[in-house]
Design a protein around this motif. Structure first.
Motif, mmCIF file in Angstrom:
data_model
loop_
_atom_site.group_PDB
_atom_site.id
_atom_site.type_symbol
_atom_site.label_atom_id
_atom_site.label_comp_id
_atom_site.label_asym_id
_atom_site.label_seq_id
_atom_site.Cartn_x
_atom_site.Cartn_y
_atom_site.Cartn_z
ATOM 1 N N ILE A 1 3.372 -7.041 28.351
ATOM 2 C CA ILE A 1 3.300 -8.017 29.433
ATOM 3 C C ILE A 1 3.192 -7.255 30.752
ATOM 4 O O ILE A 1 4.030 -6.393 31.044
ATOM 5 N N VAL A 13 -0.919 -8.856 28.161
ATOM 6 C CA VAL A 13 -0.744 -10.199 28.702
ATOM 7 C C VAL A 13 -0.754 -10.052 30.219
ATOM 8 O O VAL A 13 0.088 -9.343 30.786
ATOM 9 N N VAL A 63 3.939 -16.479 29.384
ATOM 10 C CA VAL A 63 4.993 -15.467 29.423
ATOM 11 C C VAL A 63 6.352 -16.088 29.089
ATOM 12 O O VAL A 63 7.153 -15.485 28.365
ATOM 13 N N TYR A 118 7.195 -9.983 22.396
ATOM 14 C CA TYR A 118 6.587 -8.916 23.187
ATOM 15 C C TYR A 118 7.363 -7.628 22.928
ATOM 16 O O TYR A 118 8.494 -7.645 22.456
#
Length: 212
Positions: A6, A126, A133, A142
């Protein structure tokens, strides 16, 4: 098994809404584009380096639409070449049109979809996609989190760690890196278990401090 990374840009009060411009997510938010005055060559290089090993993108619908309108028109630069060439996976509750070459709509079972993406790719990034998220945070889907903290507070806007946040342990992968404008890059990986607690008043804690 591949890794889900992320990549997030945030203010010190952890607002992540519309960093790149007023049209990204304008709903009642007066500070769209807050990141732009703080960008510098150092941070630009950091961001480019963060994407170097990317072999897929995982995007929410709003971010996908913004990217699909912009990146196919950009032919020069490493990020443009990368984003246009790698597969794009889109998480959406609807069935949107996906005009960007290499795009795939994920099914309604996000956990299963992410598992399949992990099987197929090594480094999935991401970008933006704050609603997505929240789902990834909530279900711990993640492995890495890169957080660029910018030296401003806004007091309004969608937060990075919002309704999807659950107790999670993370480990700092590398020492923080600060750029000339004061933007700090923090790189984390998730670890097992959940946060524990202690009591500053316990004898053990006092002895520990005394021993130092």
């Amino acid at each position: 098994m591949g890794l889900i990374h992320i990549e997030l840009f945030a203010t010190l009060d952890l607002v992540g809404q519309a960093p790149g411009g007023p049209d990204e997510d304008p709903a009642g938010f007066p500070y769209g584009g807050w990141q732009v005055p703080l960008l510098d060559e150092y941070t630009g290089t950091q961001i480019s380096t963060a994407y170097e090993d990317t072999d897929a993108l995982l995007l929410g619908r709003r971010t996908y639409d913004l990217f699909a309108a912009y990146w196919p028109r950009q032919k020069d630069g490493r990020i443009a070449e990368l984003f246009n060439s790698v597969p794009k996976y889109v998480a959406s509750r609807h069935t949107p049109d996906l005009p960007w070459k290499g795009s795939t709509l994920l099914g309604p079972d996000l956990a299963n979809a992410v598992h399949e993406i992990r099987e197929r790719h090594e480094h999935v990034k991401v970008v933006g996609s704050l609603n997505l998220v929240q789902s990834l945070l909530q279900e711990r889907l993640y492995d890495r989190l890169d957080l660029w903290l910018h030296p401003i507070t806004l007091g309004t806007g969608k937060k990075i760690f919002d309704h999807g946040t659950v107790p999670t342990n993370l480990t700092l992968l590398k020492p923080p890196e600060a750029g000339p404008t004061g933007t700090v890059l923090l790189r984390y990986k998730t670890t097992t278990g959940t946060p524990t607690t202690g009591d500053m008043n316990t004898p053990h804690h006092h002895n520990h401090n005394h021993d130092r």
